[in-house]
Design a protein around this motif. Structure first.
Motif, PDB file in Angstrom:
ATOM      1  N   THR A 495      15.962  -0.692 -10.864  1.00 29.53           N
ATOM      2  CA  THR A 495      15.023   0.376 -10.495  1.00 29.53           C
ATOM      3  C   THR A 495      15.369   1.676 -11.213  1.00 29.53           C
ATOM      4  O   THR A 495      15.239   2.757 -10.664  1.00 29.53           O
ATOM      5  N   ARG A 496      15.806   1.560 -12.453  1.00 27.65           N
ATOM      6  CA  ARG A 496      16.056   2.762 -13.238  1.00 27.65           C
ATOM      7  C   ARG A 496      14.833   3.182 -14.032  1.00 27.65           C
ATOM      8  O   ARG A 496      14.572   4.364 -14.193  1.00 27.65           O
ATOM      9  N   TYR A 497      14.105   2.180 -14.537  1.00 27.57           N
ATOM     10  CA  TYR A 497      12.980   2.464 -15.409  1.00 27.57           C
ATOM     11  C   TYR A 497      11.728   1.758 -14.901  1.00 27.57           C
ATOM     12  O   TYR A 497      11.801   0.705 -14.263  1.00 27.57           O
ATOM     13  N   LEU A 498      10.604   2.354 -15.225  1.00 24.34           N
ATOM     14  CA  LEU A 498       9.298   1.711 -15.051  1.00 24.34           C
ATOM     15  C   LEU A 498       8.696   1.569 -16.433  1.00 24.34           C
ATOM     16  O   LEU A 498       8.429   2.566 -17.119  1.00 24.34           O
ATOM     17  N   ALA A 499       8.506   0.334 -16.852  1.00 23.78           N
ATOM     18  CA  ALA A 499       7.935   0.051 -18.165  1.00 23.78           C
ATOM     19  C   ALA A 499       6.430  -0.175 -18.013  1.00 23.78           C
ATOM     20  O   ALA A 499       5.992  -0.912 -17.129  1.00 23.78           O
ATOM     21  N   VAL A 500       5.666   0.450 -18.891  1.00 25.81           N
ATOM     22  CA  VAL A 500       4.213   0.376 -18.848  1.00 25.81           C
ATOM     23  C   VAL A 500       3.719  -0.065 -20.220  1.00 25.81           C
ATOM     24  O   VAL A 500       4.030   0.570 -21.235  1.00 25.81           O
ATOM     25  N   GLY A 501       2.951  -1.157 -20.243  1.00 23.95           N
ATOM     26  CA  GLY A 501       2.327  -1.628 -21.462  1.00 23.95           C
ATOM     27  C   GLY A 501       0.851  -1.289 -21.467  1.00 23.95           C
ATOM     28  O   GLY A 501       0.142  -1.538 -20.490  1.00 23.95           O
ATOM     29  N   THR A 502       0.374  -0.699 -22.553  1.00 24.84           N
ATOM     30  CA  THR A 502      -0.990  -0.198 -22.613  1.00 24.84           C
ATOM     31  C   THR A 502      -1.731  -0.787 -23.807  1.00 24.84           C
ATOM     32  O   THR A 502      -1.148  -1.465 -24.661  1.00 24.84           O
ATOM     33  N   ARG A 503      -3.014  -0.467 -23.854  1.00 26.22           N
ATOM     34  CA  ARG A 503      -3.857  -0.935 -24.944  1.00 26.22           C
ATOM     35  C   ARG A 503      -3.895   0.036 -26.117  1.00 26.22           C
ATOM     36  O   ARG A 503      -4.630  -0.206 -27.072  1.00 26.22           O
ATOM     37  N   ASP A 504      -3.200   1.114 -26.037  1.00 31.28           N
ATOM     38  CA  ASP A 504      -3.115   2.001 -27.200  1.00 31.28           C
ATOM     39  C   ASP A 504      -1.942   1.618 -28.088  1.00 31.28           C
ATOM     40  O   ASP A 504      -1.438   2.428 -28.854  1.00 31.28           O
ATOM     41  N   LYS A 505      -1.516   0.356 -27.943  1.00 31.91           N
ATOM     42  CA  LYS A 505      -0.442  -0.204 -28.763  1.00 31.91           C
ATOM     43  C   LYS A 505       0.862   0.566 -28.564  1.00 31.91           C
ATOM     44  O   LYS A 505       1.507   0.996 -29.527  1.00 31.91           O
ATOM     45  N   SER A 506       1.223   0.725 -27.314  1.00 31.23           N
ATOM     46  CA  SER A 506       2.471   1.424 -27.013  1.00 31.23           C
ATOM     47  C   SER A 506       3.116   0.814 -25.787  1.00 31.23           C
ATOM     48  O   SER A 506       2.448   0.208 -24.936  1.00 31.23           O
ATOM     49  N   PHE A 507       4.402   0.984 -25.733  1.00 32.85           N
ATOM     50  CA  PHE A 507       5.234   0.536 -24.617  1.00 32.85           C
ATOM     51  C   PHE A 507       5.986   1.770 -24.136  1.00 32.85           C
ATOM     52  O   PHE A 507       6.828   2.313 -24.839  1.00 32.85           O
ATOM     53  N   VAL A 508       5.658   2.253 -22.933  1.00 35.77           N
ATOM     54  CA  VAL A 508       6.157   3.530 -22.427  1.00 35.77           C
ATOM     55  C   VAL A 508       7.167   3.257 -21.320  1.00 35.77           C
ATOM     56  O   VAL A 508       6.928   2.414 -20.435  1.00 35.77           O
ATOM     57  N   VAL A 509       8.272   3.986 -21.364  1.00 36.12           N
ATOM     58  CA  VAL A 509       9.330   3.847 -20.368  1.00 36.12           C
ATOM     59  C   VAL A 509       9.426   5.145 -19.576  1.00 36.12           C
ATOM     60  O   VAL A 509       9.601   6.221 -20.157  1.00 36.12           O
ATOM     61  N   PHE A 510       9.303   5.037 -18.249  1.00 39.83           N
ATOM     62  CA  PHE A 510       9.440   6.170 -17.347  1.00 39.83           C
ATOM     63  C   PHE A 510      10.766   6.047 -16.599  1.00 39.83           C
ATOM     64  O   PHE A 510      11.175   4.941 -16.210  1.00 39.83           O
ATOM     65  N   ASP A 511      11.423   7.180 -16.402  1.00 46.63           N
ATOM     66  CA  ASP A 511      12.598   7.209 -15.541  1.00 46.63           C
ATOM     67  C   ASP A 511      12.133   7.326 -14.092  1.00 46.63           C
ATOM     68  O   ASP A 511      11.283   8.150 -13.760  1.00 46.63           O
ATOM     69  N   THR A 512      12.695   6.503 -13.202  1.00 49.88           N
ATOM     70  CA  THR A 512      12.207   6.447 -11.828  1.00 49.88           C
ATOM     71  C   THR A 512      12.701   7.590 -10.954  1.00 49.88           C
ATOM     72  O   THR A 512      12.276   7.691  -9.798  1.00 49.88           O
ATOM     73  N   SER A 513      13.578   8.431 -11.463  1.00 44.97           N
ATOM     74  CA  SER A 513      13.996   9.589 -10.669  1.00 44.97           C
ATOM     75  C   SER A 513      13.028  10.752 -10.840  1.00 44.97           C
ATOM     76  O   SER A 513      12.737  11.471  -9.890  1.00 44.97           O
ATOM     77  N   THR A 514      12.529  10.942 -12.046  1.00 45.34           N
ATOM     78  CA  THR A 514      11.595  12.038 -12.320  1.00 45.34           C
ATOM     79  C   THR A 514      10.188  11.547 -12.616  1.00 45.34           C
ATOM     80  O   THR A 514       9.246  12.323 -12.560  1.00 45.34           O
ATOM     81  N   PHE A 515      10.064  10.247 -12.940  1.00 44.34           N
ATOM     82  CA  PHE A 515       8.791   9.661 -13.353  1.00 44.34           C
ATOM     83  C   PHE A 515       8.145  10.476 -14.473  1.00 44.34           C
ATOM     84  O   PHE A 515       6.968  10.782 -14.456  1.00 44.34           O
ATOM     85  N   VAL A 516       8.991  10.807 -15.441  1.00 47.29           N
ATOM     86  CA  VAL A 516       8.559  11.428 -16.682  1.00 47.29           C
ATOM     87  C   VAL A 516       8.785  10.412 -17.796  1.00 47.29           C
ATOM     88  O   VAL A 516       9.805   9.714 -17.812  1.00 47.29           O
ATOM     89  N   ALA A 517       7.833  10.297 -18.703  1.00 47.17           N
ATOM     90  CA  ALA A 517       7.962   9.364 -19.815  1.00 47.17           C
ATOM     91  C   ALA A 517       9.101   9.813 -20.731  1.00 47.17           C
ATOM     92  O   ALA A 517       9.034  10.875 -21.339  1.00 47.17           O
ATOM     93  N   ILE A 518      10.163   9.017 -20.785  1.00 44.98           N
ATOM     94  CA  ILE A 518      11.325   9.388 -21.588  1.00 44.98           C
ATOM     95  C   ILE A 518      11.316   8.741 -22.963  1.00 44.98           C
ATOM     96  O   ILE A 518      12.043   9.181 -23.857  1.00 44.98           O
ATOM     97  N   LYS A 519      10.518   7.696 -23.151  1.00 42.05           N
ATOM     98  CA  LYS A 519      10.481   7.044 -24.462  1.00 42.05           C
ATOM     99  C   LYS A 519       9.167   6.288 -24.609  1.00 42.05           C
ATOM    100  O   LYS A 519       8.696   5.655 -23.663  1.00 42.05           O
TER     101      LYS A 519
END
Length: 1518
Positions: A495-519
């Motif tokens: 439960t450190r990261y939330l990974a989100v796969g989208t149709r804009d050809k990107s894989f976004v990683v959010f930190d679960t403490s701040t829920f800010v996209a870190i990468k």
């Protein structure tokens, strides 16, 4: 040259097999074209064991032949040496006769001509080292053959130390042998065992992209790692289910299917993060975690059991299969409770099907749990209750009846997401009819998931928004906006990261403490599936399906310092160097007189060692492909040695290919990119170039200054001829014709210049620097050269455009720099004892790696896996590279990357690091960062479970506590109030506020309360209400407390507001417990009145007063008013001056006295409870409480004595007077609770407080003038009057008492004369000293009546102005005192009930068009106060700006001074080195000049110098 054999020998057959596996040419046999093992070649475990035993027996026999007298130089030994080292190696001249069939002209750089290995255990023959075991035998296997190093011809052989290699314990488990056979990433027992795909490096060395492997798949839809062990990756392909092992990611098994696999799910045990149940553990051990559910587009569902040991041979076992009517879109498999397995299937027809199994995998039930015929199921998520069973057992009191609550999340194509609770009340698994949560979005909800800890439920889809739902409240707490349609959401197992796969050809990683996209990672196609894989100290792998034909593996391990220690024997030398092989596997480093090679695939264990004759200074692996086992070494003794790393026996050995003397004090050695030319140089100021094949000298060119660095790069020539050029008889290995590649060279010179040579070895560009150019490096992809010098400056030069792109200060003297393999990062080492990593887009520092000693050498591994670092103290370290920045390595400065600010690592967050540093600059930086990035306060230490608020509470520094609380209460946090209020941060902030209030300056609390503002109430909607409706209230929750009739709905939206109503937005104060008696008491006792001068505390007091305390005040006021009236009646009856002799009123007087006594006793009990029975320390500090105690005591005494003890009743009139005055003051105190009189009471009390000093002075003056007037007028008689008595018809003289006949009368008379101005003018002349009396009278009137009383008016005017300036604060403080007073006398249960119902304070406010609250703080703070605060803020901003400029100026001066100091130290060290060299030469061979020894001449000169000094200056006395 002597031959040294230190490694134990093998038999000829075993050695030849090792040679085939380790020396095969990769160019002739690419690994993708290598033959794969056939199915019938599979060996059993017994056969494998027998094969391994045979090899061990043969190895021992070979060792016995050596111990029984066999000589290493015997024919059999020579044949073994030749086989072990390769046919391409030549031997010494004495053994030339034994080299039949060998090509005498073969170069050591040419590929070996050996037959390719057919071993099924080696799929990567390019790896030069196998996995061997054995012992070193340094003494028994030595021979000596003397050869001249400078003799021309083929190089001779020299074997240097070999190190035994420890085999990975995992490979010794024979149950995994079958699974690992056939992998393209394994050698036949390499030095490090299997080559882990993550550890073997990133694709193209691009560690910032994170990709370590692309797995080609035919028609991939879904994939999933096996839980817990993560040893398998199941990939759903076109009509197959493929299993990949997760060490080398080779295909282990392919299971056929009848249709495209659309869903796979491994079994995950119920509550696997928290359960401690023995039954659950037993179930897990029984093999249920190897269950896999598979669904396809044909509607077939299969439950498979996977056994890793026999998967390759037999494949998975089908335990159960059933059919559904539609295409399968999602599957969930979960162990529910302790004895049942639940399989949930969602299909295209909108059905959710339950299939239940026993622990023995027997089917129990199969039914449709949810049916939405007009919709399609897109995603499922099944989660059990996150609370541990022990807690449930304690809550229920009966362990036997403990149940595990499970929830099922379902998403549909129509845009709806639901969460159902599983019902097991009747023993069957089914869903409760009503969902616990339902939410509708615009467009399809394509993915839902639960966090592993069960605290969050996340959904996302077509509207490009990830919605976070709190599973305790089942409310939406936050929404995350993305740039494309969300296809998949997945939490990592921790439960450190939330990974989100989208149709804009990107894989976004959010930190679960701040829920800010870190990468954000780019992908070649839509990201449609994500699976988190194995995590240990080296890797954090995630599989991403980014297109139908490919599964990408990403390593998300952040940049971190490893625990690998590269040991060296310190000999006092400070020379160090480091270099990587072309594959990035081997790391060579020098220290002192030795070179050691470590294997990065085997925990950086040393595998080979070379001992030189002198101190070594430089080492470099050949960068050319296929020549990665060649390296060159130079030293201070002037020799350049070329070594070849070869497998031998149980490890690796060095073969000395060539050793030749160049010149003394060589510092650096470098290869051309094609490996054809070697360049070296050093203190001799001569650049030497050698042909790397024949070792002929190509060029020796004098350089103006010592050579500190050399680098080569490939370049394209557009101005050369079409024919290859020949330099010094050597043909360039690459054509330099137009459009073809060549190479150019850059040299860092001690003459404050960097020189660039073109492909014809002619200098064509010079870059001048302020001081010595100490390091330089070419960018791997761009025409850029980075140059570092002794002044601490780094220059980025475009050598094609011949311009400096950037020139900036990096600290102190630059010693080393290196570009990453992709060129997106640059590491710089300085004398500040730190290696700094810069990103090359803006050259902003992103990582700082502190070391012990000067940072001297740095080198990126070509595979992007590691960064090797070395210091002047001989300490080498390895930094693990990855796509995420290391939080603990981020430089402590303002411009830090947001990724570091918003990510919570396994150590302190960036803000916590600054907090723990604790100096003033760090705290100032914390304030700046939080002002710009307030959400960074949410990052925390995951390992210690410590937030920034916890850190502030532990450190107990007031500035930190204030800063942490201010970030929350001032409304600057950009996160939604839903996320803020549902977190534990408000409670921790309140704890920090209490700590400040109890232990530190109250001004901090004043600032915090003044800055406190309202936040929107989570999950609330606008309210429509009338003007007179209540807009403030308290609640036990931060949730919306307003009645439903006020809520604005779509039906009420039109035409409602026009009927005299208003629309308001619910808001809440962020801190809980502001209305507790303890908090208000602390504010009254320890904080100034200005703490109440804010809107937050005003609403707190209003809500408490109107809703809870006012009714008690009214009751108390009525009671006291009745008591006061009864007191007036009693004293009127009992007073000697007004008492009437009427016996009929005696009973009434007694009744009044008894009533007064009872009420007075009641007030006494009230005061006793209010003082907490004397234990409340602040009770006696209040003047009102002192008046209450005195009045109660006086009433008791007067009533008891005057009404019940007749003999003592006379003479109580003075007591009655005093008591009446005290009771009157008490009544004034009650007027504080009335709005119209409360402010007047506050004005009077503050005026009396302000003039207390003046009254003391006035009293002293009155005493003095009373004494003088008594002396002057003591003989003056009082005024007399003549009265006529009509009865006696006589005149009588009636005289009053003399005004100054006593001191008391004198004081009263003086008060009348001086203060009131009442006197008889004749009085002044009746004194015996009339003149003096007149003078004293004038002085008294002037001092007191004119000066003092006018001063009193001024004091009162100033006091009133001050009271009016803080009128609101003073009134609120009086109101707070009344609230605390009444809360203290309430029963504890009632007080706790009030405090609970006012945990949070709510209000309704207007909003702007964006929905933000409109808070007019100046309305209640007053215009003057607002202006004053604005002036203070302006002054503070100006002061801060000036201070910053001064600090910057100071920093620049200090940096310049430090640079000059370091440059001076460097020059002195160079001079000291020259002196040591001269002394060493003189002590050994003497100083020579033109081949003649001039030592005697030097001594003669010294002697002449001494005698000449004596002749000139004479004998010097000591």
């Amino acid at each position: 040259m002597p031959v040294h054999l230190f490694a134990p020998a093998l038999g000829a057959a075993a050695a030849w097999g090792a040679l085939q596996d380790c020396e095969s040419d990769t160019r002739d046999s690419p690994k993708e074209e290598r033959p794969k093992p056939r199915p019938n070649e599979t060996l059993s475990n017994t056969q494998i064991a027998a094969f391994e035993d045979a090899i061990e027996i043969q190895r021992r026999r070979s060792m016995m032949s050596f111990s029984n007298g066999g000589s290493p130089t015997s024919p059999s030994s020579r044949f073994f040496q030749q086989a072990a080292l390769g046919d391409d190696l030549s031997v010494s001249e004495n053994d030339n006769n034994n080299n039949d069939g060998e090509n005498p002209n073969a170069s050591y750089l040419d590929p070996p001509s050996v037959k390719h290995s057919t071993s099924t255990y080696n799929e990567n023959p390019a790896v030069p080292v196998g996995s061997f075991t054995g012992n070193n035998n340094n003494n028994a296997n030595n021979t000596s053959n003397n050869n001249n190093n400078n003799v021309d011809g083929p190089p001779s052989i020299r074997m240097i130390n070999s190190f035994p290699i420890t085999v990975d314990q995992k490979l010794e488990k024979r149950k995994s042998v079958q699974l690992r056979r056939g992998s393209s990433l394994y050698s036949a027992g390499g030095a490090g065992g299997p080559l882990d795909c993550v550890l073997s490096g990133f694709v193209d060395g691009d560690f910032a992209a994170g990709k370590v492997r692309d797995i080609p798949v035919d028609g991939c839809f879904v994939m999933a790692f096996s839980p817990q062990t993560h040893s398998l990756l199941a990939v759903g392909a076109r009509k197959t289910l493929d299993f990949y092992e997760t060490i080398g990611y080779s295909l282990a098994c392919r299971f056929p299917r009848d249709a495209q696999v659309s869903a796979v799910q491994w079994l995950a045990a119920a509550d696997d993060h928290h359960t401690n149940s023995s039954k659950a553990k037993a179930t897990t051990r029984s093999g249920h975690h190897n269950l896999l559910a598979v669904g396809d587009l044909g509607g077939t569902v299969s439950l498979l059991q996977v056994q890793e040991e026999v998967l390759e041979m037999y494949g998975p076992t089908v335990k159960h299969t059933f059919q559904v009517a539609h295409q399968i879109r999602a599957i969930e498999l979960r162990l529910v409770g302790h004895d049942r397995i639940l399989l949930v299937v969602g299909d295209k027809g909108g059905n959710v099907t339950f299939s239940e199994y026993s622990r023995e995998l027997e089917p129990l039930t199969n039914h449709v749990a949810v049916s939405m015929p007009n919709d399609k199921v897109l995603s499922l998520a099944l989660r059990t209750n996150p609370h541990p069973p022990q807690q449930q057992e304690q809550d229920s009191g009966n362990a036997a009846t403990t149940t595990m609550t499970s929830y099922l999340g379902v998403s549909f194509m129509g845009g709806e997401a639901r969460v159902y609770e599983l019902d097991t009340s009747d023993g069957n698994l089914k869903l409760k009819p009503q969902p616990v949560f339902a939410h509708t979005r615009r467009g399809a909800v394509r993915s839902v998931t639960f966090s592993p800890d069960g605290d969050l439920f996340v959904l996302g889809g077509y509207d490009k928004t990830a919605v976070l739902v709190d599973t305790q409240l089942w409310r939406v707490v936050r929404e995350l906006k993305l740039e494309g349609t969300i296809n998949v959401l997945e939490f990592d197992p921790a439960t450190r990261y939330l990974a989100v796969g989208t149709r804009d050809k990107s894989f976004v990683v959010f930190d679960t403490s701040t829920f800010v996209a870190i990468k954000k990672f780019a992908s070649p196609g839509w990201v449609t599936d994500i699976s988190w894989g194995p995590r240990n100290s080296y890797k954090d792998c995630v599989a991403v399906r980014c297109e139908r034909t490919c599964v990408s593996l990403l390593d998300l391990t952040p940049i971190s310092r490893t625990t690998f220690e590269l040991e060296d024997e310190l000999d006092g030398s400070k020379e160090c160097a480091i270099s990587w092989s072309q594959t990035g596997r081997y790391c060579a480093r020098i220290h002192g007189c030795s070179v050691r090679v470590s294997d990065s695939y085997n925990s950086f264990q040393d595998v080979a060692k070379f001992e030189g004759d002198g101190t070594l200074r430089g080492v470099a692996f050949c960068p050319a492909e296929g020549k990665e086992n060649i390296l060159a070494v130079v030293g201070l003794d002037g020799h350049m040695t070329v070594l070849k790393l070869c497998p031998f026996g149980s490890g690796l050995v060095f073969q000395v290919v060539k050793a030749l003397f160049v010149e003394e004090h060589l510092w650096v050695v470098r290869w051309t990119p094609d490996g054809a030319v070697l360049a070296t140089g050093g203190r001799g100021k001569v650049l030497h170039l050698f042909n790397a094949q024949t070792f002929e000298r190509i060029l020796s060119q004098k350089i103006d200054g010592r050579i500190w660095g050399i680098d080569f790069c490939r370049t394209v020539r557009t101005d050369a001829t079409t024919s290859p050029r020949t330099i010094a008889g050597v043909t360039s290995p690459v054509s330099i014709a137009t459009g073809s590649y060549g190479w150019q060279m850059a040299v860092a010179s001690g003459a404050d210049v960097a020189i660039i040579f073109d492909t014809s070895l002619q200098p064509w560009l010079q870059v001048h620097r302020p001081r010595t150019a100490r390091a330089l490096r070419y960018h791997p992809n761009l025409p850029i050269l980075a140059i570092g010098d002794g002044s601490g400056c780094l220059a980025i030069v475009d050598y094609e455009q011949e311009e400096t792109l950037k020139d900036f200060l990096v600290g102190s003297r630059v010693n080393t720099l290196d570009f990453s393999p992709k060129g997106d990062f640059l590491v710089v080492g300085t004398d500040d004892c730190v290696f700094t990593l810069y990103e090359t887009f803006t050259y902003k520092p992103v990582q700082a790696i502190p070391v012990q000693g000067f940072a001297m050498i740095s080198s990126f591994s070509p595979n992007g896996q590691c960064l090797g670092l070395g210091t002047a103290e001989g300490i080498y370290s390895i930094t693990r590279l990855g796509p995420l920045l290391g939080v603990d390595l981020a430089p402590l400065e303002l411009g830090v990357d947001p990724e570091v600010l918003y990510r919570s690592g396994d150590g302190p967050s960036f803000i916590q690091r600054l907090m723990r540093k604790g100096d003033q600059d760090s705290l100032h930086l914390v304030a700046k960062i939080l002002h710009q990035h307030p959400e960074a306060i949410y990052a925390f230490d995951r390992q210690a479970k410590e937030s920034c608020f916890d850190t502030a509470l532990i450190l107990r520094k007031p500035n930190l506590l204030k800063l942490a609380v201010m970030i929350l209460v001032d409304g600057n946090l950009k996160l939604d109030s839903d996320a803020i209020m549902t977190s534990p941060i408000p409670l921790k902030a309140r704890m920090a506020l209490d700590t400040i209030l109890q232990e530190y300056s109250p001004e901090f609390v004043v600032d915090i309360m003044r800055a406190m503002t309202f936040l929107k109430v989570p999950f609330s909607s606008p309210m429509v209400m009338k003007e007179g409706d209540c807009r403030e209230r308290g609640s036990d929750s931060f949730m919306d407390p307003w009645p439903r009739k006020y809520k604005l709905t779509n039906e009420k939206a039109e035409g409602v507001i026009s009927r005299g109503t208003v629309m308001r937005i619910p808001a809440v104060l962020p801190l809980p417990g502001l209305g507790t008696m303890q908090f208000l008491s602390s504010l009254i006792e320890k904080a100034p009145p200005t703490v109440f001068d804010n809107d937050a505390i005003a609403i707190v007091l209003r809500v408490l007063w109107k809703n809870h305390i006012q009714k008690y005040f009214i009751l108390d006021l009525i009671t006291y008013t009745t008591f006061f009236v009864l007191w007036i009646v009693l004293v009127d009856k009992k007073s000697g001056t007004t008492e009437e002799e009427n016996e009929g009123t005696a009973m009434g007087t007694m009744a009044v006295a008894i009533s007064v006594l009872i009420l007075n006793t009641l007030f006494a009990v009230k005061e006793l409870v209010q003082s907490d029975y004397g234990r409340r320390p602040g009770y006696i500090r209040s003047v009102w409480n002192i008046v209450d105690l005195l009045a109660i005591s006086c009433v008791w005494y007067y009533v008891v004595v005057g009404c019940f003890i007749d003999e003592l009743s006379p003479g109580l009139e003075p007591l009655a007077v005093v008591t009446s005055l005290l009771l009157t003051v008490r009544l004034v105190a009650y007027l504080r609770g009335i709005s119209d009189t409360g402010w007047l009471v506050s004005v009077l009390t503050h005026n009396l407080h302000d003039v207390r000093g003046f009254l003391l002075i006035l009293f002293v003056l009155l005493v003095g003038f009373t004494t003088t007037f008594r002396i002057l007028f003591q003989d003056v008689k009082g005024p007399c009057e003549i009265e006529y008595d009509q009865e006696t018809s006589t005149l009588a003289e009636s005289c009053e008492a003399a005004p100054f006949d006593s001191y008391a009368r004198s004081f009263v008379s003086s008060f009348q004369m001086v203060i009131l101005g009442e006197y008889e003018p004749s009085l002044l002349y009746e004194s015996e000293y009339a003149v003096l009396a007149i003078i004293i009278f004038i002085v008294a009137v002037t001092c007191v009546l004119i000066v003092a009383l006018n001063a009193l008016i001024s004091v009162l005017a100033d006091s009133y102005a001050r009271v009016q300036a803080n009128a609101a604060a003073n009134r609120r403080k009086e109101r707070a005192e009344l609230i605390v007073e009444y809360m203290s006398i309430l029963p504890p249960s009632k007080r706790q009930s009030i405090e609970k119902r006012t945990t949070y304070f709510h209000a309704l406010f207007e909003s702007d068009a964006d929905g933000d609250l409109l808070l007019a703080k100046d309305d209640w703070q007053g215009g003057l106060n607002a202006l004053r605060r604005e002036m203070e803020e302006l002054i503070n901003a100006t002061s801060e700006r000036n201070q910053k400029q001064l600090e910057q100026f100071k920093t620049e001066i200090d940096s310049e001074i430090n640079g000059l100091r370091r440059e001076l130290v460097s020059l002195l060290e160079d001079m000291a080195g020259d002196v040591r060299s001269i002394r060493r030469l003189q002590s050994h061979d003497g100083i020579t000049l033109n081949g003649k020894n001039v030592a005697k001449a030097v001594k003669a000169v010294k002697s002449i110098g001494r005698h000449g000094k004596k002749a000139i200056f004479g004998e010097q006395k000591p």
